[in-house]
Write a protein that holds these residues in place. Structure first.
Motif, PDB file in Angstrom:
ATOM      1  N   LYS A  66       0.818  -1.201   0.000  1.00  0.00           N
ATOM      2  CA  LYS A  66       0.000   0.000   0.000  1.00  0.00           C
ATOM      3  C   LYS A  66       0.853   1.253   0.000  1.00  0.00           C
ATOM      4  CE  LYS A  66      -3.954  -2.118   2.193  1.00  0.00           C
ATOM      5  NZ  LYS A  66      -4.760  -2.227   3.401  1.00  0.00           N
ATOM      6  N   LEU A  67       1.982   1.202   0.617  1.00  0.00           N
ATOM      7  CA  LEU A  67       2.864   2.361   0.680  1.00  0.00           C
ATOM      8  C   LEU A  67       3.826   2.420  -0.504  1.00  0.00           C
ATOM      9  CD1 LEU A  67       3.725   2.303   4.484  1.00  0.00           C
ATOM     10  CD2 LEU A  67       2.205   3.890   3.291  1.00  0.00           C
ATOM     11  N   ALA A  68       3.608   1.535  -1.467  1.00  0.00           N
ATOM     12  CA  ALA A  68       4.434   1.483  -2.666  1.00  0.00           C
ATOM     13  C   ALA A  68       5.899   1.214  -2.336  1.00  0.00           C
ATOM     14  CB  ALA A  68       4.272   2.753  -3.502  1.00  0.00           C
ATOM     15  N   GLN A  69       6.135   0.482  -1.287  1.00  0.00           N
ATOM     16  CA  GLN A  69       7.483   0.094  -0.910  1.00  0.00           C
ATOM     17  C   GLN A  69       7.755  -1.299  -1.470  1.00  0.00           C
ATOM     18  OE1 GLN A  69       7.104   0.520   3.297  1.00  0.00           O
ATOM     19  NE2 GLN A  69       7.740   2.659   3.278  1.00  0.00           N
ATOM     20  N   ILE A  70       7.799  -1.352  -2.774  1.00  0.00           N
ATOM     21  CA  ILE A  70       7.875  -2.624  -3.474  1.00  0.00           C
ATOM     22  C   ILE A  70       9.142  -3.407  -3.107  1.00  0.00           C
ATOM     23  CG2 ILE A  70       8.001  -3.685  -5.766  1.00  0.00           C
ATOM     24  CD1 ILE A  70       5.255  -2.520  -5.180  1.00  0.00           C
ATOM     25  N   ASP A  71      10.278  -2.732  -3.091  1.00  0.00           N
ATOM     26  CA  ASP A  71      11.535  -3.437  -2.799  1.00  0.00           C
ATOM     27  C   ASP A  71      11.529  -4.028  -1.397  1.00  0.00           C
ATOM     28  OD1 ASP A  71      12.497  -2.801  -5.315  1.00  0.00           O
ATOM     29  OD2 ASP A  71      13.543  -1.010  -4.611  1.00  0.00           O
TER      30      ASP A  71
ATOM     31  N   TYR B 113       3.937 -16.239  -1.497  1.00  0.00           N
ATOM     32  CA  TYR B 113       3.993 -16.365  -2.955  1.00  0.00           C
ATOM     33  C   TYR B 113       2.959 -15.459  -3.623  1.00  0.00           C
ATOM     34  CZ  TYR B 113       7.164 -20.338  -2.820  1.00  0.00           C
ATOM     35  OH  TYR B 113       8.264 -21.137  -2.643  1.00  0.00           O
ATOM     36  N   PHE B 114       1.778 -15.420  -3.050  1.00  0.00           N
ATOM     37  CA  PHE B 114       0.717 -14.563  -3.567  1.00  0.00           C
ATOM     38  C   PHE B 114       1.143 -13.094  -3.519  1.00  0.00           C
ATOM     39  CE2 PHE B 114      -3.223 -12.133  -2.609  1.00  0.00           C
ATOM     40  CZ  PHE B 114      -3.860 -12.307  -3.820  1.00  0.00           C
ATOM     41  N   ARG B 115       1.746 -12.689  -2.410  1.00  0.00           N
ATOM     42  CA  ARG B 115       2.209 -11.301  -2.267  1.00  0.00           C
ATOM     43  C   ARG B 115       3.363 -10.998  -3.234  1.00  0.00           C
ATOM     44  NH1 ARG B 115      -2.020  -8.889   0.014  1.00  0.00           N
ATOM     45  NH2 ARG B 115      -2.360  -9.528   2.155  1.00  0.00           N
ATOM     46  N   LEU B 116       4.233 -11.964  -3.470  1.00  0.00           N
ATOM     47  CA  LEU B 116       5.292 -11.755  -4.458  1.00  0.00           C
ATOM     48  C   LEU B 116       4.698 -11.566  -5.852  1.00  0.00           C
ATOM     49  CD1 LEU B 116       8.086 -14.194  -3.261  1.00  0.00           C
ATOM     50  CD2 LEU B 116       8.290 -11.713  -3.529  1.00  0.00           C
ATOM     51  N   ALA B 117       3.620 -12.263  -6.130  1.00  0.00           N
ATOM     52  CA  ALA B 117       2.927 -12.051  -7.407  1.00  0.00           C
ATOM     53  C   ALA B 117       2.421 -10.616  -7.482  1.00  0.00           C
ATOM     54  CB  ALA B 117       1.772 -13.041  -7.550  1.00  0.00           C
ATOM     55  N   GLN B 118       1.890 -10.111  -6.380  1.00  0.00           N
ATOM     56  CA  GLN B 118       1.425  -8.725  -6.361  1.00  0.00           C
ATOM     57  C   GLN B 118       2.582  -7.751  -6.574  1.00  0.00           C
ATOM     58  OE1 GLN B 118      -0.731  -9.024  -2.558  1.00  0.00           O
ATOM     59  NE2 GLN B 118      -2.484  -8.229  -3.692  1.00  0.00           N
ATOM     60  N   VAL B 119       3.724  -8.055  -5.993  1.00  0.00           N
ATOM     61  CA  VAL B 119       4.911  -7.216  -6.199  1.00  0.00           C
ATOM     62  C   VAL B 119       5.241  -7.165  -7.686  1.00  0.00           C
ATOM     63  CG1 VAL B 119       7.415  -7.095  -5.853  1.00  0.00           C
ATOM     64  CG2 VAL B 119       5.902  -7.500  -3.899  1.00  0.00           C
ATOM     65  N   ARG B 120       5.259  -8.328  -8.320  1.00  0.00           N
ATOM     66  CA  ARG B 120       5.579  -8.377  -9.746  1.00  0.00           C
ATOM     67  C   ARG B 120       4.562  -7.593 -10.575  1.00  0.00           C
ATOM     68  NH1 ARG B 120       9.926  -9.006  -8.364  1.00  0.00           N
ATOM     69  NH2 ARG B 120      11.150 -10.899  -8.449  1.00  0.00           N
ATOM     70  N   ILE B 121       3.316  -7.674 -10.210  1.00  0.00           N
ATOM     71  CA  ILE B 121       2.290  -6.908 -10.916  1.00  0.00           C
ATOM     72  C   ILE B 121       2.533  -5.414 -10.710  1.00  0.00           C
ATOM     73  CG2 ILE B 121      -0.177  -6.329 -10.931  1.00  0.00           C
ATOM     74  CD1 ILE B 121      -0.621  -9.396 -10.448  1.00  0.00           C
ATOM     75  N   GLY B 122       2.898  -5.038  -9.490  1.00  0.00           N
ATOM     76  CA  GLY B 122       3.220  -3.644  -9.208  1.00  0.00           C
ATOM     77  C   GLY B 122       4.410  -3.147 -10.003  1.00  0.00           C
ATOM     78  N   GLN B 123       5.278  -4.064 -10.386  1.00  0.00           N
ATOM     79  CA  GLN B 123       6.444  -3.735 -11.213  1.00  0.00           C
ATOM     80  C   GLN B 123       6.130  -3.875 -12.700  1.00  0.00           C
ATOM     81  OE1 GLN B 123       8.968  -6.746  -9.469  1.00  0.00           O
ATOM     82  NE2 GLN B 123       9.993  -5.246  -8.152  1.00  0.00           N
ATOM     83  N   ASN B 124       4.862  -4.131 -12.988  1.00  0.00           N
ATOM     84  CA  ASN B 124       4.400  -4.342 -14.364  1.00  0.00           C
ATOM     85  C   ASN B 124       5.100  -5.534 -15.023  1.00  0.00           C
ATOM     86  OD1 ASN B 124       2.552  -3.668 -16.351  1.00  0.00           O
ATOM     87  ND2 ASN B 124       4.024  -2.430 -17.473  1.00  0.00           N
TER      88      ASN B 124
END
Length: 75
Positions: free
Chosen positions: A5-10, A30-41
């Motif tokens: 939510k805070l856009a702290q992807i790394d 794993y699900f959250r890592l998928a969200q990270v990847r989506i956030g990174q396009n």
């Protein structure tokens, strides 16, 4: 999740990878890592994490349904 939510992807990615080093069967990580990847396009890369989360959660219909909904939403 607060990191996403805070856009702290790394920072989020580091946290989820640490969670997996402790518990390799953590489907939520794993699900959250998928969200990270989506956030990174990086949508194609997210599929590997989604598939792993689904594999781990196939016996839990509630979480499995949420993951399937997420997949539909992210397309």
């Amino acid at each position: 999740d607060a990191c996403l939510k805070l856009a702290q992807i790394d920072e989020a990615e580091i946290s989820y990878r640490e969670a997996l080093s402790i518990d390799p069967g953590n489907a939520l990580a794993y699900f959250r890592l998928a969200q990270v990847r989506i956030g990174q396009n990086r949508l194609k890369d997210s599929l590997d994490y989604i598939e792993k989360a689904m594999e781990l959660e196939s016996g839990d219909q509630t979480r499995f349904s949420k993951i399937c909904s997420f997949i539909s939403w992210s397309k």
